[in-house]
Design an enzyme around this catalytic site. Sequence first.
Site, short mmCIF file in Angstrom:
data_model
loop_
_atom_site.label_atom_id
_atom_site.label_comp_id
_atom_site.label_asym_id
_atom_site.label_seq_id
_atom_site.Cartn_x
_atom_site.Cartn_y
_atom_site.Cartn_z
N CYS A 99 0.84 -1.18 0.00
CA CYS A 99 0.00 0.00 0.00
C CYS A 99 0.88 1.24 0.00
CB CYS A 99 -0.90 -0.02 1.24
SG CYS A 99 -1.75 1.53 1.55
N GLU A 100 0.64 2.15 -0.91
CA GLU A 100 1.49 3.33 -1.01
C GLU A 100 1.24 4.33 0.12
OE1 GLU A 100 -0.93 6.29 -4.05
OE2 GLU A 100 0.57 4.93 -4.89
N HIS A 101 0.17 4.14 0.88
CA HIS A 101 -0.14 5.08 1.96
C HIS A 101 0.64 4.78 3.24
CE1 HIS A 101 -4.21 5.44 -0.28
NE2 HIS A 101 -3.35 6.32 -0.74
N HIS A 102 0.82 3.49 3.54
CA HIS A 102 1.49 3.11 4.79
C HIS A 102 2.68 2.19 4.58
CE1 HIS A 102 -2.74 4.09 5.99
NE2 HIS A 102 -2.10 4.75 6.94
N GLN B 151 -5.31 -0.54 -4.49
CA GLN B 151 -5.97 -1.65 -5.18
C GLN B 151 -6.80 -1.19 -6.37
OE1 GLN B 151 -7.83 -4.51 -2.58
NE2 GLN B 151 -9.25 -5.17 -4.16
N HIS C 210 -6.05 -6.04 3.39
CA HIS C 210 -5.11 -4.93 3.56
C HIS C 210 -4.61 -4.90 5.00
CE1 HIS C 210 -5.84 -2.59 -0.27
NE2 HIS C 210 -6.74 -3.55 -0.33
N CYS D 89 -3.05 -2.66 6.43
CA CYS D 89 -3.25 -1.35 7.07
C CYS D 89 -4.59 -1.30 7.80
CB CYS D 89 -3.14 -0.23 6.04
SG CYS D 89 -4.36 -0.33 4.72
#
Length: 232
Positions: free
Chosen positions: A122-125, A163, A191, A193
């Site tokens: 995941c590019e956020h976390h 995703q 996920h 996260c």
Amino acid sequence: MEYQRAVDLMSTVKVSYGDISAEVKKSALQDLQDHQEQSRKLSEDESNLPALQAAYRTILRGLGEDTERQGLARTPLRAARAMQFLTKGYHESVFDTLNDAIFDEDHDEMVIVKDTDMFSLCEHHLVPFYGKVHIGYLPRKKVVGLSKLARIVEIYSRRLQVQERLSKQIAVAIFEALQPEGVAVVIEATHMCMVMRGVQKINSRTVTSTMLGVFREDPKTREEFLSLIKSS
């Protein structure tokens, strides 16, 4: 007459050998290009490794850890190499993967490859999400080697992702490469996260889909695909 037959046969053999020779040369050239590209990627990874290693060392120190202790002494290097592997899709392209794997075939019925394992970050976390990818396409006189569909999944999943975008990138890549009547992609994923942090809902799954061409325009075709990927 026998002499003429022998001449004709020799001519046929000569042409065949010529075709074989051309194919061998083409294959050898492709192997050389692949080797050169692989060498370039390895060289690029090695040149970027010190910066990544230093960054991980800084993170560990920011957490209050002693980066010199035995258990962590080589962790920055290991983590840097692991991150390069987990994002190796940035160095890969669909064009290189599909070369010589698209075939002319008089087939116009649905092709489905389902339950392809997928792992991404995941590019956020920067934590993993993983699950299954289901792909279907309706050929227009061209088919692709089935393993190449899994390779396309690998190319785009081995990048920092969300995703929703991953579903679309896979579908668009197949659509552009094959020019089929339509492409359908469904991803079901867990996920971390949402499991390890945040709401911590361990049983949640995220489902995304991208429908192109006839799969988007024709409800019956779309329903057939969705029904087939649910069957055991």
